[in-house]
Structure formats: C-alpha cells, structure tokens
Design a protein around this motif. Structure first.
Motif, mmCIF file in Angstrom:
data_model
loop_
_atom_site.group_PDB
_atom_site.id
_atom_site.type_symbol
_atom_site.label_atom_id
_atom_site.label_comp_id
_atom_site.label_asym_id
_atom_site.label_seq_id
_atom_site.Cartn_x
_atom_site.Cartn_y
_atom_site.Cartn_z
ATOM 1 N N ILE A 53 -55.947 81.584 89.034
ATOM 2 C CA ILE A 53 -54.856 81.636 90.022
ATOM 3 C C ILE A 53 -54.207 83.022 90.008
ATOM 4 O O ILE A 53 -53.744 83.514 91.040
ATOM 5 N N ILE A 95 -55.980 70.362 86.239
ATOM 6 C CA ILE A 95 -57.239 71.016 85.837
ATOM 7 C C ILE A 95 -57.484 72.098 86.873
ATOM 8 O O ILE A 95 -57.175 71.917 88.054
ATOM 9 N N MET A 110 -42.140 77.373 86.400
ATOM 10 C CA MET A 110 -42.864 76.196 86.888
ATOM 11 C C MET A 110 -42.324 74.886 86.327
ATOM 12 O O MET A 110 -42.638 73.813 86.834
ATOM 13 N N GLY A 169 -53.715 73.768 79.600
ATOM 14 C CA GLY A 169 -53.500 74.932 80.455
ATOM 15 C C GLY A 169 -52.023 75.258 80.631
ATOM 16 O O GLY A 169 -51.148 74.625 80.022
ATOM 17 N N SER A 170 -51.778 76.242 81.476
ATOM 18 C CA SER A 170 -50.413 76.714 81.698
ATOM 19 C C SER A 170 -49.510 75.584 82.249
ATOM 20 O O SER A 170 -48.429 75.309 81.711
ATOM 21 N N ASN A 192 -53.218 71.016 91.036
ATOM 22 C CA ASN A 192 -54.585 71.444 91.374
ATOM 23 C C ASN A 192 -54.782 71.502 92.888
ATOM 24 O O ASN A 192 -55.119 70.512 93.529
ATOM 25 N N VAL A 205 -46.344 83.727 85.219
ATOM 26 C CA VAL A 205 -47.366 83.702 84.159
ATOM 27 C C VAL A 205 -48.202 82.450 84.399
ATOM 28 O O VAL A 205 -47.690 81.339 84.346
ATOM 29 N N MET A 206 -49.518 82.655 84.677
ATOM 30 C CA MET A 206 -50.346 81.515 85.092
ATOM 31 C C MET A 206 -51.737 81.650 84.486
ATOM 32 O O MET A 206 -52.041 82.614 83.793
ATOM 33 N N GLY A 216 -55.662 68.499 82.294
ATOM 34 C CA GLY A 216 -55.477 69.947 82.097
ATOM 35 C C GLY A 216 -54.295 70.209 81.181
ATOM 36 O O GLY A 216 -53.531 71.166 81.377
#
Ligand code: NDP
Length: 392
Positions: free
Chosen positions: A208, A101, A266, A11-12, A124, A203-204, A8
C-alpha cells in the motif's frame, strides 16, 4: 462484548486492531487470528491473547507454531492455508471479522465471513476491487454490515450519515499525493524502493505504501468507493490534499460539503468500525489549534498514470478492475525486488489492461481465475519488455 476474528493480525492494520482491543478490554476480545508467514509475531499474539483459533500460511509453519504453543502450555488450535483463514473468518463464536490481509489472498475468507453473516470491518480494498459486486450482493442478501476501515471510505461512511443516498451529488476522496508529488518527472525512472517506501503521512504495509507513491492506491480506492457506496466513477472525485487532515468529503445536492477531520492514525477508523453503530470515547483527539492550512489540488494524471488507468478500468469492466489489481501486485513485488523500475509499474499495468477482455465474473472462482491470468500476463510483460526492467 464483541468477539473479533482478525484476518492479517500480524500486519499493520492487524496490529492496530489488537492495540484497540488492548485499550477496550471490556468491549472487544480477539478470539481468532490469521497470519501469513510471520511465525514470531503470530506466536507472541497467541501468548498475549490466547485465541481459540489461529491460522498461518503453510503446514510447516503451522507445525512450528503448534510446537511453540505446546511448550508455552497454550491450547490455541492451529490451522493453515486458505482453508485456515476461511475457518478463522467463519468461527461461529466470532461476531465481527476484520479483513486486513493484503491483496486477493484475503478474498475467499472475506467472502466466507459475509456468507456466514459476520459484521465485517473492511481494510482489504483489493477484495472489493476484485469482487465487490459479489461481496456487496451477498451482504445485502444477508443483511450484513460492511464497515470500511480504509480511512477515506471510513470518512465517507461517517459523512453519509448526514444525508440520504439520493441527496449525494458526488464524493471526494482525498490523497496526500505521496512522496513524489513535487519530484521532477525526469527523476521518476530512477526512484528506488527505499524512496517509495517513505510515505509522508502514514505508516503502512509495503504494497500500500508503494501504491500510494504511484497513486494506484487512490485508483483502487475509487473502484472501492464505487462498489461500497453504489456510485458511478463520474461521482467519485479525487483531490490532492497534502496535509491529510481531511480524510474525505461528501458533497450534497444543495451545495453542502461534509468533511471528516481527525488525527492520521488508523486506530480511529478501526475503532469507529468496531464500535459501530455507537461512538465511544477515545484519546485520539485532534488539535484544532494546529490546523493552519488546507491545500487542495487537482491530481496530475501525467505524473500519476495509475490514477487514469484506474478510472479507465472502472469504466471498462469488472475483469479490468481485477486485472488492474493483479498486475499491480505483481509489478510492485518486481519493483521491490529490484527487477522493475518505478515507471515500469504503470507500464506493466497498462500493457495487461490493453489485452484484457471485458467480463463480469459470476463467482469467486471465476474472479480468482481472471486474477491468475492477469498475474501471469504481468510476469510475462515484465520478463519480455526490457525497457521496463532496471538496467543498472
Ligand atoms: P501489511 O503488509 O502490514 O499486512 C498484511 C497482512 O496480511 C499480514 O498479516 C500478512 O501476514 C497477511 N498476509 C499476507 N499474505 C497472506 C496470506 N497468503 N495468507 C494469510 N495472510 C496473509 O499490510 P497492511 O496492514 O498495511 O494492509 C492490509 C490491508 O489493509 C491492505 O489491503 C491495505 O490496502 C489495507 N489498508 C491498509 C492501511 C494501512 O494504514 N496500513 C490503510 C488502509 C487500507 P504476515 O505478515 O504474517 O506474512
């Protein structure tokens, strides 16, 4: 030097992990990446990091990525699909796998990483909700460390260093309450995807963020915490803490409560997991003078039925947890595409749970089969039950 595989990467969480690698080039090096369908970002990441291996979701995208890499004279090997993500997760040279992911699409690769003996940083949560028993059992058997990246579980992991497992009375997961904590219930039916995608503190990724708005995310976290920390649902409490300053707490039998406080970024839990068992210096400092107020409220289960549904699923069976997650994934996609109302999300999940039979799957294929059945059922519910659909 830790050699990192990121599931992943586009992604964020994946991008935040790469940002940590950027800040600590002598400690962490990404050597394998798995993306979904974001060809552009996957290519840019290969250009920056020259990983040994990259995976992308389809054969067509893999061909395109190979062409781009060839023209840039980059020798990264390109693979695709679930088999591709599994190769990334089990690359012999990697010693740490970040599982980021979204959804059960990350399950097989995460399980494969554990079987291959990799240390796993777990973002995840869906794979722990769906197959936590199997993953934890495999990790225990092989002495593999599973390090939570989800901020609440990361906080609990940190606070648990303060006592023995049998000294824990209960744990408290904090919840921001999402963007609709104070919205009148009468307006819930008309909440739009744009409103649900505006999270007050984090911020995601899209799923989610919507899950945070319904609080299903906190529900998944309850189940994740039960599995990761071997606690019954009755010892996993939720408190609404709008400032999101305390990321979670552990209450010990003597009455002491340990809390973890840090910036809402994060990169910190990711750094903690990557550096574990060490702690290493960072510039992610928290300004204590900005700490003015800490509020805590009991969550309103009428406003957030998803939380109630998660406790019910956790108490019912593993099949119910799988159904909760699968039905939600389908319902959130339907909501985001304008097919389902906001309140249709918990209604769809509740309908699916009400016809789910209790079961404890003994293998990953069985988990995936139950997940597929729950998804098919959720699609049926969404198609057939007009009151759940958007009518305007
Ligand atoms: P994003 O939606 O931002 O990213 C999801 C990642 O998964 C992307 O790289 C995407 O690829 C990839 N992906 C999706 N489907 C597939 C597939 N079939 N095969 C391979 N890759 C796929 O999500 P987040 O980063 O926000 O979240 C990731 C996980 O971490 C979730 O489980 C979430 O619950 C958890 N988490 C996230 C937090 C956050 O702050 N974001 C906090 C705590 C937990 P692509 O974009 O290329 O399609």
């Amino acid at each position: 030097m830790k050699k990192i595989a990121i599931l992943g990467s586009t992604g964020s969480i994946g991008q935040s992990t790469l940002s940590i690698c950027e800040s600590y080039p002598d400690r962490f090096r990404p050597i394998a990446l798995a993306a979904g369908s974001n060809l552009e970002v996957a290519f840019e990441q290969c250009r920056r990091w020259h990983p040994q291996l990259v995976s992308i979701s389809t054969e067509r995208l893999a061909d395109q990525l190979r062409t781009l890499l060839k023209s840039a004279a980059i020798s990264t090997e390109v693979v695709h699909g679930t088999a591709g993500t599994v190769r990334v997760a089990t690359l012999p040279e990697a010693n740490f796998v970040v599982s980021a992911i979204v959804g059960v699409a990350g399950l097989e690769a995460t399980y494969a990483a554990v079987l291959a003996g990799k240390t796993v940083g777990l973002a995840n949560k869906e794979c722990i909700v769906a197959a936590g028993d199997l993953i934890l059992a495999a990790a225990r058997e092989r002495g593999v460390a599973l390090l939570p990246i989800d901020s609440e579980h990361n906080a609990i992991h940190q606070c648990l260093r303060g006592g023995a497992p049998n000294e824990v009375r209960q744990i408290w997961l904090t919840a921001s309450g999402g963007p609709f904590r104070n919205t009148p219930l009468s307006e819930f039916e008309h909440i739009t995807p744009a409103q649900a995608l505006k999270h007050p503190t984090w911020v995601m990724g899209q799923r989610i963020t919507v899950d945070s708005a319904t609080m299903l995310n906190k529900g998944l976290e309850i189940i994740e915490a039960c599995r990761l920390f071997n606690l019954p649902p009755s010892q996993v409490k939720v408190t609404v803490h709008p400032q999101s300053t305390i990321h979670s707490l552990v209450e010990y039998v003597d009455g002491s409560i340990l809390a973890q406080i840090s910036v809402t970024d994060m990169r910190l839990p990711i750094l903690y997991a990557l550096a574990w068992p060490e702690r290493i210096p960072s510039d992610l400092t928290f300004d204590m003078t900005a700490l003015k107020q800490l509020d805590f409220q009991t969550p309103d289960l009428e406003r957030f039925p998803c939380l109630r549904l998660a406790y019910e699923a956790a108490a019912a069976s593993q099949a119910h947890c799988i159904a909760l997650n699968g039905a939600d994934e389908v319902a959130v996609a339907a909501f985001l595409s304008g097919r389902l109302s906001f309140l249709g999300i918990p209604r769809t999940i509740e309908s699916v749970l009400s016809v789910t039979a209790s079961a404890s799957p003994a293998s990953i294929p069985e988990v995936l089969q139950l997940d597929q059945s729950a998804r098919a059922l959720a699609e049926q519910v969404i198609e057939q039950h007009h009151p759940y659909l958007i009518t305007h």
